[in-house]
Motif scaffolding. Structure first.
Motif, PDB file in Angstrom:
ATOM      1  N   ALA A 139      12.223 -11.672  27.093  1.00 43.60           N
ATOM      2  CA  ALA A 139      11.275 -12.451  26.702  1.00 43.60           C
ATOM      3  C   ALA A 139      11.507 -13.124  25.298  1.00 43.60           C
ATOM      4  CB  ALA A 139       9.909 -11.583  26.231  1.00 43.60           C
ATOM      5  N   ARG A 140      10.503 -14.292  25.258  1.00 43.71           N
ATOM      6  CA  ARG A 140      10.756 -14.836  23.880  1.00 43.71           C
ATOM      7  C   ARG A 140       9.547 -14.611  23.042  1.00 43.71           C
ATOM      8  NH1 ARG A 140      13.165 -20.110  23.492  1.00 43.71           N
ATOM      9  NH2 ARG A 140      14.230 -19.161  25.202  1.00 43.71           N
ATOM     10  N   TRP A 141       9.895 -14.025  21.635  1.00 43.51           N
ATOM     11  CA  TRP A 141       8.829 -13.598  20.807  1.00 43.51           C
ATOM     12  C   TRP A 141       8.901 -14.616  19.601  1.00 43.51           C
ATOM     13  CZ3 TRP A 141       5.829  -9.206  20.552  1.00 43.51           C
ATOM     14  CH2 TRP A 141       5.713  -8.103  21.644  1.00 43.51           C
ATOM     15  N   TYR A 142       7.493 -14.886  19.488  1.00 45.42           N
ATOM     16  CA  TYR A 142       7.107 -15.607  17.979  1.00 45.42           C
ATOM     17  C   TYR A 142       6.548 -14.999  16.905  1.00 45.42           C
ATOM     18  CZ  TYR A 142       7.913 -19.030  22.062  1.00 45.42           C
ATOM     19  OH  TYR A 142       8.401 -19.804  23.252  1.00 45.42           O
ATOM     20  N   VAL A 143       7.160 -14.777  15.754  1.00 43.82           N
ATOM     21  CA  VAL A 143       6.820 -13.950  14.599  1.00 43.82           C
ATOM     22  C   VAL A 143       6.628 -15.252  13.582  1.00 43.82           C
ATOM     23  CG1 VAL A 143       6.807 -12.132  13.031  1.00 43.82           C
ATOM     24  CG2 VAL A 143       7.756 -11.894  15.647  1.00 43.82           C
ATOM     25  N   GLY A 144       5.412 -15.432  13.118  1.00 41.11           N
ATOM     26  CA  GLY A 144       5.176 -16.429  12.245  1.00 41.11           C
ATOM     27  C   GLY A 144       4.266 -15.789  10.914  1.00 41.11           C
ATOM     28  N   ALA A 145       4.834 -16.335   9.778  1.00 38.34           N
ATOM     29  CA  ALA A 145       4.242 -15.883   8.486  1.00 38.34           C
ATOM     30  C   ALA A 145       3.663 -17.137   7.550  1.00 38.34           C
ATOM     31  CB  ALA A 145       5.140 -15.171   7.616  1.00 38.34           C
ATOM     32  N   ASP A 146       2.391 -17.096   7.153  1.00 32.46           N
ATOM     33  CA  ASP A 146       1.776 -18.311   6.310  1.00 32.46           C
ATOM     34  C   ASP A 146       2.467 -17.773   4.999  1.00 32.46           C
ATOM     35  OD1 ASP A 146       0.324 -20.206   5.317  1.00 32.46           O
ATOM     36  OD2 ASP A 146      -1.529 -19.649   5.822  1.00 32.46           O
ATOM     37  N   LEU A 147       3.558 -18.660   4.352  1.00 29.42           N
ATOM     38  CA  LEU A 147       3.955 -18.259   3.267  1.00 29.42           C
ATOM     39  C   LEU A 147       3.196 -19.122   2.098  1.00 29.42           C
ATOM     40  CD1 LEU A 147       7.726 -18.527   4.081  1.00 29.42           C
ATOM     41  CD2 LEU A 147       6.068 -16.603   4.393  1.00 29.42           C
ATOM     42  N   VAL A 148       3.648 -18.816   0.933  1.00 23.77           N
ATOM     43  CA  VAL A 148       3.064 -19.625  -0.286  1.00 23.77           C
ATOM     44  C   VAL A 148       3.450 -21.176  -0.312  1.00 23.77           C
ATOM     45  CG1 VAL A 148       2.993 -19.769  -2.760  1.00 23.77           C
ATOM     46  CG2 VAL A 148       2.969 -17.594  -1.908  1.00 23.77           C
ATOM     47  N   ASN A 149       4.718 -21.286   0.303  1.00 22.96           N
ATOM     48  CA  ASN A 149       5.245 -22.445   0.129  1.00 22.96           C
ATOM     49  C   ASN A 149       5.324 -22.896   1.550  1.00 22.96           C
ATOM     50  OD1 ASN A 149       5.341 -22.906  -2.685  1.00 22.96           O
ATOM     51  ND2 ASN A 149       7.032 -21.652  -2.540  1.00 22.96           N
ATOM     52  N   GLY A 150       4.451 -22.971   2.195  1.00 20.70           N
ATOM     53  CA  GLY A 150       4.498 -23.351   3.902  1.00 20.70           C
ATOM     54  C   GLY A 150       4.503 -22.412   4.692  1.00 20.70           C
ATOM     55  N   PHE A 151       4.624 -22.574   6.146  1.00 22.01           N
ATOM     56  CA  PHE A 151       4.793 -21.692   7.145  1.00 22.01           C
ATOM     57  C   PHE A 151       6.092 -21.251   7.637  1.00 22.01           C
ATOM     58  CE2 PHE A 151       4.103 -20.055  11.456  1.00 22.01           C
ATOM     59  CZ  PHE A 151       3.052 -19.382  11.492  1.00 22.01           C
ATOM     60  N   ALA A 152       6.503 -20.290   8.074  1.00 25.71           N
ATOM     61  CA  ALA A 152       7.770 -19.948   8.557  1.00 25.71           C
ATOM     62  C   ALA A 152       7.786 -19.075   9.951  1.00 25.71           C
ATOM     63  CB  ALA A 152       8.690 -19.221   7.674  1.00 25.71           C
ATOM     64  N   GLU A 153       8.298 -19.483  10.934  1.00 23.98           N
ATOM     65  CA  GLU A 153       8.284 -18.905  12.258  1.00 23.98           C
ATOM     66  C   GLU A 153       9.699 -18.387  12.637  1.00 23.98           C
ATOM     67  OE1 GLU A 153       6.377 -19.725  16.227  1.00 23.98           O
ATOM     68  OE2 GLU A 153       8.564 -20.674  16.224  1.00 23.98           O
ATOM     69  N   ARG A 154      10.054 -17.341  13.320  1.00 27.38           N
ATOM     70  CA  ARG A 154      11.174 -16.713  13.846  1.00 27.38           C
ATOM     71  C   ARG A 154      10.784 -16.614  15.297  1.00 27.38           C
ATOM     72  NH1 ARG A 154      13.172 -11.978   9.999  1.00 27.38           N
ATOM     73  NH2 ARG A 154      15.130 -11.972  11.271  1.00 27.38           N
ATOM     74  N   ALA A 155      11.549 -17.420  16.000  1.00 26.88           N
ATOM     75  CA  ALA A 155      11.366 -17.627  17.413  1.00 26.88           C
ATOM     76  C   ALA A 155      12.582 -16.572  18.092  1.00 26.88           C
ATOM     77  CB  ALA A 155      11.309 -18.814  18.161  1.00 26.88           C
ATOM     78  N   LEU A 156      12.375 -15.688  18.612  1.00 27.81           N
ATOM     79  CA  LEU A 156      13.683 -14.504  18.960  1.00 27.81           C
ATOM     80  C   LEU A 156      13.609 -14.687  20.411  1.00 27.81           C
ATOM     81  CD1 LEU A 156      12.174 -11.405  17.328  1.00 27.81           C
ATOM     82  CD2 LEU A 156      13.341 -13.203  16.329  1.00 27.81           C
ATOM     83  N   SER A 157      14.821 -15.133  20.981  1.00 27.38           N
ATOM     84  CA  SER A 157      14.985 -15.315  22.375  1.00 27.38           C
ATOM     85  C   SER A 157      15.941 -14.116  23.089  1.00 27.38           C
ATOM     86  CB  SER A 157      15.796 -16.416  22.776  1.00 27.38           C
ATOM     87  OG  SER A 157      17.254 -16.500  21.935  1.00 27.38           O
ATOM     88  N   GLY A 158      15.685 -13.640  24.162  1.00 27.15           N
ATOM     89  CA  GLY A 158      16.410 -12.541  24.847  1.00 27.15           C
ATOM     90  C   GLY A 158      15.862 -11.312  24.311  1.00 27.15           C
ATOM     91  N   VAL A 159      14.614 -10.971  24.155  1.00 28.80           N
ATOM     92  CA  VAL A 159      13.936  -9.760  23.696  1.00 28.80           C
ATOM     93  C   VAL A 159      13.881  -8.683  24.964  1.00 28.80           C
ATOM     94  CG1 VAL A 159      12.068  -8.420  22.857  1.00 28.80           C
ATOM     95  CG2 VAL A 159      12.693 -10.801  21.554  1.00 28.80           C
ATOM     96  N   VAL A 160      14.598  -7.604  24.697  1.00 27.99           N
ATOM     97  CA  VAL A 160      14.372  -6.537  25.883  1.00 27.99           C
ATOM     98  C   VAL A 160      14.208  -5.230  25.044  1.00 27.99           C
ATOM     99  CG1 VAL A 160      15.797  -5.415  27.152  1.00 27.99           C
ATOM    100  CG2 VAL A 160      15.922  -7.548  27.476  1.00 27.99           C
ATOM    101  N   PHE A 161      13.446  -4.396  25.402  1.00 30.43           N
ATOM    102  CA  PHE A 161      13.291  -2.928  24.872  1.00 30.43           C
ATOM    103  C   PHE A 161      13.892  -1.708  25.611  1.00 30.43           C
ATOM    104  CE2 PHE A 161       9.279  -5.566  24.082  1.00 30.43           C
ATOM    105  CZ  PHE A 161       9.598  -5.950  22.802  1.00 30.43           C
ATOM    106  N   ASN A 162      14.705  -0.944  24.971  1.00 28.93           N
ATOM    107  CA  ASN A 162      15.592  -0.025  25.424  1.00 28.93           C
ATOM    108  C   ASN A 162      14.747   1.308  25.276  1.00 28.93           C
ATOM    109  OD1 ASN A 162      15.809   0.176  22.740  1.00 28.93           O
ATOM    110  ND2 ASN A 162      18.266  -0.511  23.077  1.00 28.93           N
ATOM    111  N   GLN A 163      13.768   1.312  24.320  1.00 24.53           N
ATOM    112  CA  GLN A 163      12.889   2.601  24.257  1.00 24.53           C
ATOM    113  C   GLN A 163      11.465   2.161  24.110  1.00 24.53           C
ATOM    114  OE1 GLN A 163      14.343   5.573  23.627  1.00 24.53           O
ATOM    115  NE2 GLN A 163      11.919   6.462  23.488  1.00 24.53           N
TER     116      GLN A 163
END
Length: 319
Positions: free
Chosen positions: A112-136
């Motif tokens: 799966a592709r997961w998107y984790v974004g944060a509204d920062l003091v100096n703009g917005f930042a997103e970390r787009a994670l590719s290849g997410v798999v859960f083993n637990q």
């Protein structure tokens, strides 16, 4: 100061057979409510290079290793694709409730592709994670609470962005699965009276596959090993006899195995059932013996040979 709770979280499925590939799933999803991201980090596996002295001449990166874990209260079941490793089989999508069944894949897992974004003091930042798999995966149910889910896994790569890819935070469909919609049957036709708490743990042995590049190129499943920890008020000797394997005492063979089902429902149309086959006791105990201020309860650590998941959802999965 930026708040750790001021974030956006969403995911979409990546194509089956294309680990970390561009998502063909068009419906942005979010895993549940009251969630937290517990781990989001990567390791560059650095190695110091020294030129026959004690000072570092250069530092080089090795494999890229991403770790990702989160906790939330369950509403929609779509995160199960990355636990069982494949999309569910649809059992009826013409009207509500919509039914889906997950079984463990053999071989490569859907990511799966997961998107984790944060509204920062100096703009917005997103970390787009590719290849997410859960083993637990752990599902927790206790009196007074919605069903809690914890997922732990890995990812292949990530891309930084300056805006939230889905645009807005997605919402879940329906209402949360909750304790007063829960039940457990062992064997299948016998409901356990007065359960207090239960934790279903699923370890699937998922691992990344690599070649001569920094990032993983696939994820494969290992040996699924589901277990159930159950605590209930002692009402009869059924679970004791199941643990012994016989009403006469410890059996010489494991002939006390049973099938069963752990089920949750929400006040709405959502439901999630886990049929279990080959249930045996790892350990069995009585607790609070002789304490008149507490109930006599049993502790059951149960091994499950085969586990499937069956969901009824308030809305069909959009793709």
């Amino acid at each position: 100061m930026t708040s750790g709770g001021n974030v956006d979280v969403a995911f979409v499925h990546e194509p089956v057979g294309d680990y970390g590939g561009s998502p063909s799933d068009s419906q942005y999803k979010t895993p549940g409510r009251n969630g937290t991201i517990d781990t989001l980090e990567f390791d560059n596996d650095e190695t110091r290079q020294r030129n026959w002295s004690n000072e570092t001449e250069e530092t080089v990166e090795g494999v890229f290793d991403g770790a990702f874990s989160l906790s939330f209260e369950a509403v929609d079941p779509w995160f199960l694709n990355q636990v069982f490793g494949q999309p569910p089989t649809a059992g009826g999508e013409s009207s509500e409730p919509y039914s889906y069944t997950w079984e463990f894949v053999q071989g490569e897992m859907q990511s799966a592709r997961w998107y984790v974004g944060a509204d920062l003091v100096n703009g917005f930042a997103e970390r787009a994670l590719s290849g997410v798999v859960f083993n637990q995966m752990e599902l927790d149910i206790s009196i007074g609470d919605p069903v809690g889910v914890s997922l732990t896994g890995f990812y292949a790569s990530e891309t930084p962005n300056t805006s939230f890819t889905p645009g807005t935070q997605p919402k879940v469909d329906g209402t949360p699965l909750i304790f007063h919609g829960g039940s457990i049957n062992i064997p299948t036709s016998t409901e356990i009276a007065r359960p207090q708490s239960a934790t279903l743990s699923v370890s699937n042995g998922a691992r990344p596959q690599r070649e001569w590049v920094r990032e993983p190129v696939a994820a494969v499943i290992g040996n699924p090993e589901p277990t159930l920890n159950l605590n209930s008020v002692v009402m009869d000797s059924d679970l004791l006899e199941l643990g012994l394997g016989s009403a006469d005492g410890p059996a010489t063979t494991v002939d006390g195995a049973a099938d069963g089902e752990l089920a949750f429902e929400s006040p709405g149309a959502n439901a999630l059932r886990f049929p279990m086959e080959g249930i045996t006791h790892s350990t069995y105990s009585w607790e609070s013996i002789g304490n008149a201020e507490e109930d006599l309860t049993d502790g059951n650590d149960l091994t499950i040979d085969r586990l499937t998941a069956v969901a009824e959802a308030a809305a069909a999965e959009a793709k």
